[in-house]
Design a protein around this motif. Structure first.
Motif, mmCIF file in Angstrom:
data_model
loop_
_atom_site.group_PDB
_atom_site.id
_atom_site.type_symbol
_atom_site.label_atom_id
_atom_site.label_comp_id
_atom_site.label_asym_id
_atom_site.label_seq_id
_atom_site.Cartn_x
_atom_site.Cartn_y
_atom_site.Cartn_z
ATOM 1 N N HIS A 1 -4.308 1.209 8.242
ATOM 2 C CA HIS A 1 -4.916 0.939 6.975
ATOM 3 C C HIS A 1 -6.276 0.861 7.062
ATOM 4 C CE1 HIS A 1 -4.840 -0.237 2.698
ATOM 5 N NE2 HIS A 1 -5.750 -1.145 3.032
ATOM 6 N N GLU B 1 -9.615 1.109 3.922
ATOM 7 C CA GLU B 1 -10.135 1.341 2.518
ATOM 8 C C GLU B 1 -11.258 2.341 2.535
ATOM 9 O OE1 GLU B 1 -10.454 -2.071 0.220
ATOM 10 O OE2 GLU B 1 -8.495 -2.756 1.093
ATOM 11 N N SER B 2 -11.905 2.609 3.323
ATOM 12 C CA SER B 2 -12.872 3.675 3.401
ATOM 13 C C SER B 2 -13.344 4.162 4.881
ATOM 14 C CB SER B 2 -14.336 2.977 2.938
ATOM 15 O OG SER B 2 -14.544 1.827 3.652
ATOM 16 N N GLY C 1 -11.039 8.226 -2.744
ATOM 17 C CA GLY C 1 -10.394 6.962 -2.903
ATOM 18 C C GLY C 1 -10.545 5.910 -4.134
ATOM 19 N N CYS D 1 0.615 -1.174 0.035
ATOM 20 C CA CYS D 1 -0.079 -0.070 -0.078
ATOM 21 C C CYS D 1 0.981 1.163 -0.051
ATOM 22 C CB CYS D 1 -0.870 -0.219 1.188
ATOM 23 S SG CYS D 1 -1.814 1.348 1.578
ATOM 24 N N GLN E 1 -6.364 5.223 -4.853
ATOM 25 C CA GLN E 1 -5.638 4.522 -4.170
ATOM 26 C C GLN E 1 -6.423 3.808 -3.005
ATOM 27 O OE1 GLN E 1 -2.206 4.283 -3.932
ATOM 28 N NE2 GLN E 1 -1.943 5.534 -5.710
ATOM 29 N N ASN E 2 -6.089 2.631 -2.670
ATOM 30 C CA ASN E 2 -6.832 1.933 -1.897
ATOM 31 C C ASN E 2 -6.605 1.885 -0.607
ATOM 32 O OD1 ASN E 2 -9.284 0.231 -1.764
ATOM 33 N ND2 ASN E 2 -8.295 -1.565 -2.241
ATOM 34 N N HIS E 3 -6.536 3.307 0.125
ATOM 35 C CA HIS E 3 -6.349 3.390 1.521
ATOM 36 C C HIS E 3 -6.983 4.941 1.603
ATOM 37 C CE1 HIS E 3 -3.250 3.619 4.817
ATOM 38 N NE2 HIS E 3 -3.961 4.708 4.938
#
Length: 135
Positions: free
Chosen positions: A47, A49-50, A88, A5, A91-93
């Protein structure tokens, strides 16, 4: 940290960024493809993702960091407004975009829609980061 990530690596200082703020919960750094000078990303070190994946305390700390950075951007750049977006897709963070706004389309970024290359040079980012940190 999520394996591979980008934002986890930046938060862990394993990857270069133009860091303008850090506390135990979050980091804030300049977007390398700024919509406007000062375009800052506020990212939780944890971390996620949402935004709904954060526990209550992590959410509060992220929003407090975003508010502080918004104040810094407002004081440093004196825009008409400071816009905030949590998107988002790139990037998946989880990350919050804070953008000094002079026009409505600064947040929707007509430049992105028109496929204008917004990539800032390292020197431009270095100067903006210094200005923002020393605001």
């Amino acid at each position: 940290m999520a394996l591979s990530c980008l934002f986890c690596a930046i938060a862990a200082k394993e990857m270069e960024s133009h860091l303008v703020y850090e506390d135990e919960w979050c980091v804030a750094f300049l977007d390398i493809r700024p919509i406007r000078p000062g375009h800052t990303l506020v990212v939780p070190k944890q971390h996620a993702e949402s935004i709904h994946e954060l526990d209550g305390e992590s959410y509060i700390q992220l929003m407090q960091a975003a508010r502080l950075m918004s104040e810094w951007l407002n004081r440093t750049f004196q825009p008409k407004k400071v816009g905030m977006a949590v998107v988002g897709f790139d990037q998946n963070h989880l990350h919050i975009h804070l953008i000094p706004l002079e026009d409505y389309h600064d947040l929707t970024s007509k430049a992105y829609i028109d496929k204008v290359d917004l990539t800032a040079s390292k020197e431009e980012l270095k100067q903006v980061a210094s200005r923002l940190r020393n605001g």
